[in-house]
Scaffold this active site. Structure first.
Site, PDB file in Angstrom:
ATOM      1  N   ILE A 152       0.740   3.253   9.727  1.00 51.08           N
ATOM      2  CA  ILE A 152      -0.099   2.960  10.891  1.00 51.08           C
ATOM      3  C   ILE A 152      -0.621   1.523  10.781  1.00 51.08           C
ATOM      4  O   ILE A 152      -1.264   1.176   9.787  1.00 51.08           O
ATOM      5  CB  ILE A 152      -1.303   3.925  10.966  1.00 51.08           C
ATOM      6  N   GLY A 209       4.644   8.124   2.717  1.00 51.54           N
ATOM      7  CA  GLY A 209       6.082   8.323   2.852  1.00 51.54           C
ATOM      8  C   GLY A 209       6.840   7.046   2.582  1.00 51.54           C
ATOM      9  O   GLY A 209       6.336   5.939   2.802  1.00 51.54           O
ATOM     10  N   LYS A 243     -10.278   3.375   1.093  1.00 50.68           N
ATOM     11  CA  LYS A 243      -9.698   2.949   2.365  1.00 50.68           C
ATOM     12  C   LYS A 243     -10.761   2.650   3.416  1.00 50.68           C
ATOM     13  O   LYS A 243     -10.663   1.647   4.133  1.00 50.68           O
ATOM     14  CB  LYS A 243      -8.734   4.034   2.861  1.00 50.68           C
ATOM     15  N   THR A 294       8.796   5.121  -5.168  1.00 44.40           N
ATOM     16  CA  THR A 294       9.114   5.540  -3.799  1.00 44.40           C
ATOM     17  C   THR A 294       8.935   4.405  -2.802  1.00 44.40           C
ATOM     18  O   THR A 294       9.840   4.108  -2.009  1.00 44.40           O
ATOM     19  CB  THR A 294       8.223   6.729  -3.401  1.00 44.40           C
ATOM     20  N   VAL A 295       7.781   3.733  -2.833  1.00 45.54           N
ATOM     21  CA  VAL A 295       7.514   2.683  -1.847  1.00 45.54           C
ATOM     22  C   VAL A 295       8.359   1.454  -2.131  1.00 45.54           C
ATOM     23  O   VAL A 295       8.949   0.862  -1.211  1.00 45.54           O
ATOM     24  CB  VAL A 295       6.018   2.330  -1.807  1.00 45.54           C
ATOM     25  N   GLY A 296       8.443   1.046  -3.401  1.00 45.71           N
ATOM     26  CA  GLY A 296       9.237  -0.124  -3.745  1.00 45.71           C
ATOM     27  C   GLY A 296      10.692   0.029  -3.345  1.00 45.71           C
ATOM     28  O   GLY A 296      11.308  -0.894  -2.788  1.00 45.71           O
ATOM     29  N   GLY A 316       7.551  -2.875  -9.041  1.00 45.99           N
ATOM     30  CA  GLY A 316       7.414  -1.435  -8.948  1.00 45.99           C
ATOM     31  C   GLY A 316       8.504  -0.856  -8.068  1.00 45.99           C
ATOM     32  O   GLY A 316       8.537  -1.102  -6.853  1.00 45.99           O
TER      33      GLY A 316
END
Length: 406
Positions: A131, A297, A200, A11-13, A8
């Site tokens: 976090i 983000g 979560k 954005t994160v990948g 993937g």
């Protein structure tokens, strides 16, 4: 050298690839050898991208490559992420994921496969973005009896509620802005109806209990019914409204739920604004602490993924004791939870009289220009509230409240 693959390249990948390349010297010094991304799985092409030559659209290129010992999953969703992650673990590869839906739905099985294969399945970035709440629960609070977790765990809903609070804006208008700015998906249901927060808080509860807390057992309400008038009352109460995931642990009794909460300005979650997350953890020795930071983000989330990659690299030949077992954790009925209740009513005398009596009203609020009134109840269980609410005519809205005694 540790060779990794990323599944993937969104954005994160892309953030994970950038983090590995940018911090390669720091990473090598920490783990004792180089870490390199060898393959990236995505159906799209990325002409001109620095990682263009690493892109493949075949999972088999990762699954069958014996040099790749570490796989990062940043695809999102459960299909085909579950199938690919399971196959990678069965091949004896470590897996790191940022995918809360995958962990909530299949984490129990994937953790057990990792144990059986003596590899690791890590998911720090699945809760709280950058976090380090999962690692903190697992190691930083060792020896503690965790009694409560209350968290703002979704940046999209917190952004919406913050804008409504600051500007007096309506829910629909702010949601449209959030979609335009990329904070909310085209279909925002998972965020605004609380499903993301539900997954979560279920993951965090599973880590605390060491047993599987099924997210489908978690009572969940979203924020779509919150309006600007609620925030006018909140201002009068020196409070704000947050969507929280809450879990209480008392021996074998575990309650887990998600709902909008009216929090006073003395509550540490009151100050968590915009897309940020905040997680309050209470323990029998440490008292109350709060973790705060970017809940999403590109690079904040990538930093959490990278930390897991490095942890796996440091334990490349062993399984780290982590996660929970297949034993099911019973979740106590939501109706046993105890709260105060902020209740809005039509302005007629009969409704107010009934509400003051049934809810043992501690406060009555009337705002200029409104043909309604609101009360704050005495503390009572959900079951008691529902029983008494049935005897009060013309209730317009209710929000649970955690307010100071002043």
């Amino acid at each position: 050298m540790i060779k990794a693959a990323i599944m993937g390249y969104g954005t994160v990948g892309a953030g994970v690839y950038e983090a590995v390349v940018t911090n390669q010297k720091v990473i090598a010094a920490e783990i004792g050898e180089a870490l390199e991304v060898k393959r990236i799985l995505d159906l799209r092409k990325f002409p001109g991208d620095p990682a263009e030559q690493l892109i493949t659209d075949k999972f088999s290129d990762i699954e069958e490559d014996e040099e790749i010992s570490l796989v990062v999953e940043t695809m999102g969703g459960t299909t085909p992420a579950y199938e690919f992650v399971k196959a990678a673990l069965l091949k004896g590869k470590h897996v790191v994921t940022s995918n809360k839906a995958l962990v909530a739905a299949h984490g129990t099985e994937l953790l057990q496969i990792a144990r059986d294969k003596k590899v690791n399945f890590f998911f720090e970035a699945a809760v709280g973005g950058g976090i380090p709440v999962i690692r903190t629960l697992g190691t930083g609070y060792q020896g503690q009896v965790i009694t409560e977790i209350t968290g703002i765990l979704n940046g999209t809903t917190n952004y919406i509620l913050t804008r409504m609070d600051r500007e007096g804006a309506e829910f629909g208008d702010v949601l449209a802005d959030a979609q335009r700015l990329g904070y909310a998906e085209r279909n925002p249901e998972a965020d605004i109806e609380g499903h993301d927060t539900c997954r979560k808080i279920a993951i965090l509860s599973s880590l605390v209990t060491g047993k599987e807390v099924n997210f489908e057992d978690v009572y969940t309400e979203g924020i779509s019914k919150i309006d600007s008038t609620d925030f006018r009352y909140a201002l009068e109460l020196k409070a704000s409204i947050k969507l929280v995931g809450a879990a209480q642990f008392a021996g074998n009794q575990v309650t887990v739920s998600v709902f909008p909460l009216l929090v006073s300005d003395e509550n540490p979650l009151y100050a968590v604004q915009g897309v940020y997350n905040g997680i309050v953890i209470k323990g029998n020795l440490l008292g109350t602490t709060m973790l705060y930071g970017s809940g999403a983000g590109k690079l904040p989330t990538a930093s959490a993924v990278l930390a897991d990659m490095m942890e796996a690299a440091k334990h490349k030949n062993e399984n780290v004791r982590f996660g929970w077992t297949a034993e099911k954790q019973a979740v106590t009925s939501h109706e046993s939870e105890k709260h105060r209740y902020f209740v809005r009513l039509s302005g007629d005398a009969a409704s107010l009289a009934a509400a003051k009596e049934q809810f043992e009203a501690e406060r009555v609020i009337q705002l200029p220009g409104l043909e309604e009134v609101a009360i704050v109840s005495a503390p009572m269980t959900e079951f008691t509230y529902r029983e008494r609410a049935a005897k009060v005519p013309n209730i317009l809205a209710m929000i649970r409240a955690e307010l100071s005694e002043r």
